[in-house]
Write an enzyme that holds these catalytic residues in place. Structure first.
Site, PDB file in Angstrom:
ATOM      1  N   TYR A   1      38.537  30.635  48.597  1.00 57.48           N
ATOM      2  CA  TYR A   1      39.090  31.513  47.560  1.00 57.48           C
ATOM      3  C   TYR A   1      38.378  32.862  47.553  1.00 57.48           C
ATOM      4  O   TYR A   1      39.017  33.920  47.538  1.00 57.48           O
ATOM      5  CB  TYR A   1      38.953  30.832  46.202  1.00 57.48           C
ATOM      6  CG  TYR A   1      39.329  31.704  45.027  1.00 57.48           C
ATOM      7  CD1 TYR A   1      40.653  31.939  44.706  1.00 57.48           C
ATOM      8  CD2 TYR A   1      38.337  32.288  44.227  1.00 57.48           C
ATOM      9  CE1 TYR A   1      41.001  32.742  43.620  1.00 57.48           C
ATOM     10  CE2 TYR A   1      38.675  33.086  43.143  1.00 57.48           C
ATOM     11  CZ  TYR A   1      40.001  33.307  42.847  1.00 57.48           C
ATOM     12  OH  TYR A   1      40.336  34.107  41.774  1.00 57.48           O
ATOM     13  N   ALA A   2      37.051  32.825  47.555  1.00 61.22           N
ATOM     14  CA  ALA A   2      36.280  34.064  47.488  1.00 61.22           C
ATOM     15  C   ALA A   2      36.520  34.937  48.706  1.00 61.22           C
ATOM     16  O   ALA A   2      36.576  36.164  48.606  1.00 61.22           O
ATOM     17  CB  ALA A   2      34.796  33.746  47.336  1.00 61.22           C
ATOM     18  N   ALA A   3      36.659  34.325  49.877  1.00 61.94           N
ATOM     19  CA  ALA A   3      36.919  35.103  51.087  1.00 61.94           C
ATOM     20  C   ALA A   3      38.243  35.854  50.971  1.00 61.94           C
ATOM     21  O   ALA A   3      38.347  37.027  51.352  1.00 61.94           O
ATOM     22  CB  ALA A   3      36.923  34.194  52.308  1.00 61.94           C
ATOM     23  N   SER A   4      39.252  35.178  50.425  1.00 60.68           N
ATOM     24  CA  SER A   4      40.554  35.829  50.297  1.00 60.68           C
ATOM     25  C   SER A   4      40.528  36.940  49.255  1.00 60.68           C
ATOM     26  O   SER A   4      41.119  38.014  49.453  1.00 60.68           O
ATOM     27  CB  SER A   4      41.631  34.798  49.941  1.00 60.68           C
ATOM     28  OG  SER A   4      41.418  34.228  48.660  1.00 60.68           O
ATOM     29  N   LYS A   5      39.822  36.718  48.155  1.00 60.88           N
ATOM     30  CA  LYS A   5      39.735  37.750  47.128  1.00 60.88           C
ATOM     31  C   LYS A   5      38.836  38.901  47.577  1.00 60.88           C
ATOM     32  O   LYS A   5      39.063  40.065  47.205  1.00 60.88           O
ATOM     33  CB  LYS A   5      39.228  37.152  45.816  1.00 60.88           C
ATOM     34  CG  LYS A   5      40.265  36.325  45.072  1.00 60.88           C
ATOM     35  CD  LYS A   5      41.451  37.177  44.611  1.00 60.88           C
ATOM     36  CE  LYS A   5      42.372  36.413  43.675  1.00 60.88           C
ATOM     37  NZ  LYS A   5      43.487  37.251  43.171  1.00 60.88           N
TER      38      LYS A   5
ATOM     39  N   ILE B   1      39.461  33.247  33.608  1.00 63.65           N
ATOM     40  CA  ILE B   1      40.509  33.615  32.666  1.00 63.65           C
ATOM     41  C   ILE B   1      40.878  32.386  31.839  1.00 63.65           C
ATOM     42  O   ILE B   1      41.016  31.277  32.362  1.00 63.65           O
ATOM     43  CB  ILE B   1      41.746  34.163  33.394  1.00 63.65           C
ATOM     44  CG1 ILE B   1      41.358  35.402  34.227  1.00 63.65           C
ATOM     45  CG2 ILE B   1      42.843  34.530  32.405  1.00 63.65           C
ATOM     46  CD1 ILE B   1      42.486  35.952  35.071  1.00 63.65           C
TER      47      ILE B   1
ATOM     48  N   THR C   1      43.091  30.147  30.574  1.00 60.46           N
ATOM     49  CA  THR C   1      44.456  29.658  30.727  1.00 60.46           C
ATOM     50  C   THR C   1      44.474  28.148  30.493  1.00 60.46           C
ATOM     51  O   THR C   1      43.445  27.478  30.603  1.00 60.46           O
ATOM     52  CB  THR C   1      44.985  29.927  32.150  1.00 60.46           C
ATOM     53  OG1 THR C   1      44.243  29.132  33.091  1.00 60.46           O
ATOM     54  CG2 THR C   1      44.869  31.398  32.513  1.00 60.46           C
TER      55      THR C   1
END
Length: 226
Positions: free
Chosen positions: A144-148, A177, A179
């Site tokens: 996830y962090a790599a993509s962001k 967030i 949610t």
């Protein structure tokens, strides 16, 4: 001035909050989403569902509908994306490709295709959704962090690319967030320390405003507020 605003991932919790805020301020809002239909309508908003934003032709078709209905594109808010938590040792390498596709390639595809219309605007605005968790990745956050992080770098590079134009490019970097999904996944967390979708939406609206005309290439943390 009434603007044409696109919110990708507009049927989700954050996308919906962003779309509602722009609509409440009199803008012509389009929600584009992978889901077929929105759970709830927003009065006066154009909804385009069933769009894979990594598909160039499908994205072109959606943008053509926006231009036909609203006369152009002034603001693009790239909310579309997803999340996965898994360690590298025990996880599936396909998750890395999936995160890159959902978080980075959706963004890159629609941004590239919308640029001709955005550059026609007197004050074009691109606001991307990065992540505080991509500044320093924790365990299980690698894919996830790599993509962001890719979204962060694209934001910076595109801001320089468009420096001589009327278009600014910035990203907000929310913490967790608040949610329903996050509450269910992290039931023992202190929700009071999370940031609400509405608070993130207000920062996005600021970056899309005339008051933020001198800001481009910024990665703005958003870590508090209800």
């Amino acid at each position: 001035m009434t603007r044409s605003v696109i919110v990708t991932g507009g049927f989700g919790v954050l996308g919906n909050a962003v779309a509602e805020l722009f609509a409440s301020r009199g803008d012509k809002v389009t929600r584009i989403d992978y889901a077929a239909t929105a759970s709830a309508p927003i009065a006066g908003t154009l909804d385009i569902g069933g769009i894979d934003l990594t598909d160039t032709e499908a994205t072109k078709g959606a943008l053509a509908k926006v231009v036909a209905a609203h006369g152009g594109i002034d603001v693009l808010v790239n909310v579309a994306g997803g999340f996965a938590w898994e360690t590298l040792e025990d996880g599936d390498l396909a998750t890395w490709s999936k995160m890159q596709s959902m978080n980075l390639m959706t963004n890159a595809t629609i941004t590239q295709l919308a640029l001709p219309e955005l550059k026609k605007s007197a004050a074009g605005r691109i606001v991307n959704i990065g992540a505080g968790g991509a500044v320093k990745a924790g365990m299980g956050m690698g894919a996830y962090a790599a993509s962001k992080s890719g979204v962060h770098r694209m934001t910076e590079a595109l801001a320089e690319e468009l420096a001589g134009s009327t278009v600014t490019v910035n990203a907000v970097l929310p913490s967790i967030i608040d949610t329903p999904t996050n509450r269910a996944d992290m039931a023992d967390a202190d929700f009071s320390q999370w940031v609400s979708p509405g608070a993130v939406a207000k920062v996005i609206a600021f970056l899309a405003s005339d008051d933020a005309a001198s800001i481009s290439g910024a990665l703005l943390p958003v870590s508090r507020g209800s």
